[in-house]
Enzyme design. Structure first.
Site, short mmCIF file in Angstrom:
data_model
loop_
_atom_site.label_atom_id
_atom_site.label_comp_id
_atom_site.label_asym_id
_atom_site.label_seq_id
_atom_site.Cartn_x
_atom_site.Cartn_y
_atom_site.Cartn_z
CB CYS A 1 -1.52 1.34 8.19
SG CYS A 1 -0.31 2.59 7.80
CD GLU B 1 5.21 0.73 13.19
OE1 GLU B 1 3.99 0.83 13.43
OE2 GLU B 1 6.08 1.10 13.99
CG ASN C 1 -0.45 0.04 2.48
OD1 ASN C 1 0.71 -0.30 2.67
ND2 ASN C 1 -1.22 0.47 3.44
CD GLU D 1 -6.00 -2.84 8.82
OE1 GLU D 1 -5.52 -3.97 8.71
OE2 GLU D 1 -5.30 -1.80 8.86
CB SER E 1 -1.78 -8.36 7.65
OG SER E 1 -0.98 -9.51 7.49
#
Ligand code: NAP
Ligand code: MG
Length: 498
Positions: A287, A253, A155, A388, A232
């Site tokens: 995120c 992260e 992303n 999420e 993830s």
């Protein structure tokens, strides 16, 4: 201008462009059009071994290069990125789908990081401190860790790679990098830039391939001393437990379930803009994307109305077109996952105000497009308010007070980003104290981090480390404490103290 220069990407190991040992590759698909862009190698653990070996040997020499000289390579990397900003941005839009304006922003983030971390070449501060003994000197320095492994998501295919590789390199480490298979073009471009900037061979190595093969092999390599991962939760947890067994340092992260609080005194026009940008930008695949809005009941109706009006104006399509505001979802399975949350939300009793479907007409049929979606009357415990979704779906949760809003904000598994819209200075300060996320925004949406501050989150978002800012150096360095005794005699700490 033909943006794509090679049809078949290669690994970058020890300064050479090499085919994977498997001879296998797979197609990289443009999510806006479903066109195949390039072939990306599907490497194996052999390739990771070769890259690690090259990195280990290169790192020994690299660590001896004075840090200001190491930094000069990063300055050159930054300059080349700047020169190529438009080309890189267009390629980024093609492989990832985010709209061109956001792609330019992402490339700029990498440029900023290059210059910022290059500056660290003349700092990399340690501490000096008085010794408890006479004629003794005490100090600490940052030492490189050795070979670091970097695993990145699709992303932010270039920004996240720069957040990790630039501090690692300026600190004297060598890198083995596995980019996401969906977005290898940015990795290929960045590796070429490192090469052109004169980074010695073996200091940066790129191995393409799937996470379960190449990523896992990196975790298993004894000579890779740090793994820095963004992705993830599920994958991060698996990596962390393996790293635990090998006593390997690991920085994670991971996901977010980021909330915006809109209080009764908020500037509603600003709040609407902030929510739209942080929720539907990158089609919600950030995120830090806003996916919950805790709205004071007294302004709920007006916010709903204004948001619906603005959502209706969002143009959806191929992000290379400057007029487009919302691009595609990365792939078909991502699209299906977003769609599945619409029925979950409805079944739980949330009210769907707008969106909630895949766009399947005309040009939209070629790509993976999801209509920007707004739910209201969402209860904090509903799955759409807890999990999420990673798509353009927002849940409005009505609240009666500031305290209730903060409590709901903090009630999720994640702790990445949060925001509050209010004019009340007391609430501003209480919010920055009480919101339990790694990033807090006041009178802005949940996105927009700047590179000189730490980036990361609490609870299920991470494991206590940070990317970006000075904090990133902690991941890629070991503290070394040094004592120099110039008394000419053996002085025992804690014992020979007068
Ligand atoms: P992902 O599936 O976890 O993949 C992330 C990276 O890990 C990819 O390069 C992937 O490789 C690799 N990987 C997969 N399985 C692995 C394994 N068993 N061992 C080692 N590596 C493995 O995540 P994603 O779908 O790409 O990205 C979306 C997620 O990233 C979201 O949850 C989002 O919140 C999170 N994210 C977090 C931040 C942050 O800083 N907090 C920033 C951006 C994104 P392949 O995909 O090539 O197989
Ligand atoms: Mg994945």
């Amino acid at each position: 201008m033909n943006l794509i220069q090679e049809q078949q990407l290669k690994n970058f190991i020890n300064g050479n462009w090499v085919e994977p040992s498997t001879g296998k590759s797979t197609s990289v698909i443009n999510p806006a059009t479903s066109d195949s862009l390039v072939q990306v190698p599907l490497s194996a653990s052999e390739d990771v071994k070769a890259a690690t070996k090259a990195a280990k040997s290169a790192q020994k020499k690299w660590a001896l290069v004075p840090a200001p000289q190491r930094a000069e390579v990063l300055y050159r990397v930054g300059l080349i990125m700047k020169e190529r900003k438009e080309r890189l941005s267009q390629l980024l839009t093609m492989e990832n789908g985010k709209v061109i304006e956001e792609a330019r922003g992402e490339v700029q983030e990498g440029i900023d990081m290059a210059f910022y971390m290059a500056g660290e070449g003349r700092r990399l501060f340690g501490q000096t401190t008085p010794s408890e003994l006479k004629d003794k000197f005490a100090m600490s320095v940052r030492a490189p860790v050795g070979v670091v492994g970097i695993i990145t998501p699709w992303n932010f295919p270039i920004a996240i790679a720069t957040w990790k590789s630039f501090p690692a390199i300026v600190a004297g480490n060598a890198v083995v990098w596995k980019p996401a298979t969906e977005t290898p073009i940015m990795a290929n471009e960045l590796a070429k830039i490192f090469e052109e900037a004169g980074l010695p061979e073996g200091v940066m190595n790129v191995v393409f391939g799937s996470g379960s093969t190449v990523g896992d092999a990196m975790v298993e390599q004894k000579d890779i001393r740090v793994i820095s991962f963004t992705g993830s939760n599920e994958v991060g947890r698996g990596i962390a437990s393996k790293c635990g067994q090998h006593l390997k340092k690991v920085s994670l992260e991971m996901g977010g379930k980021n909330g915006v609080i809109v209080m009764d005194d908020a500037d509603l026009s600003l709040a609407v803009e902030g929510i739209l940008w942080s929720a539907y930008g990158t089609s919600g695949q950030r995120c830090t994307a806003c996916s919950r809005v805790m709205v004071h009941e007294s302004v709920k109706d007006e916010l709903e109305e204004r948001l619906q009006k603005e959502i209706a104006k969002l143009s959806i399509g191929n992000g290379l077109d400057e007029s487009i505001k919302v691009g595609p979802i990365i792939n078909r399975s991502g699209l299906e996952k977003v769609k599945s949350y619409i029925s979950i939300g409805k079944e739980e009793g949330a009210k769907l105000l707008t969106g909630g479907y895949i766009l399947e007409n005309g040009d939209h049929k070629k790509g993976n497009y999801f209509a920007p979606t707004l739910f209201t009357d969402v209860k904090p415990e509903m799955r759409i308010a807890q999990e999420e979704i990673f798509g353009p779906v927002v849940s409005l949760i009505p609240v009666k007070s500031f305290d209730e809003a903060v409590e709901i904000n903090n009630s999720v598994e994640f702790g990445l980003s949060s925001s509050i819209f209010t004019q009340d200075v007391n609430q501003v300060f209480a919010a920055q104290r009480d919101l339990d996320t790694g990033i807090v925004y006041v009178n802005a949406g949940t996105t927009g981090a700047e590179i000189h501050l730490p980036f990361g989150g609490t609870k299920g978002t991470g494991n206590g480390h940070r990317d970006s800012g000075i904090a990133a150096l902690d991941v890629f360095t070991e503290w070394k404490a040094i004592y120099v005794d110039y008394s000419g005699k053996l002085q025992r700490a804690q014992i020979d103290v007068e």
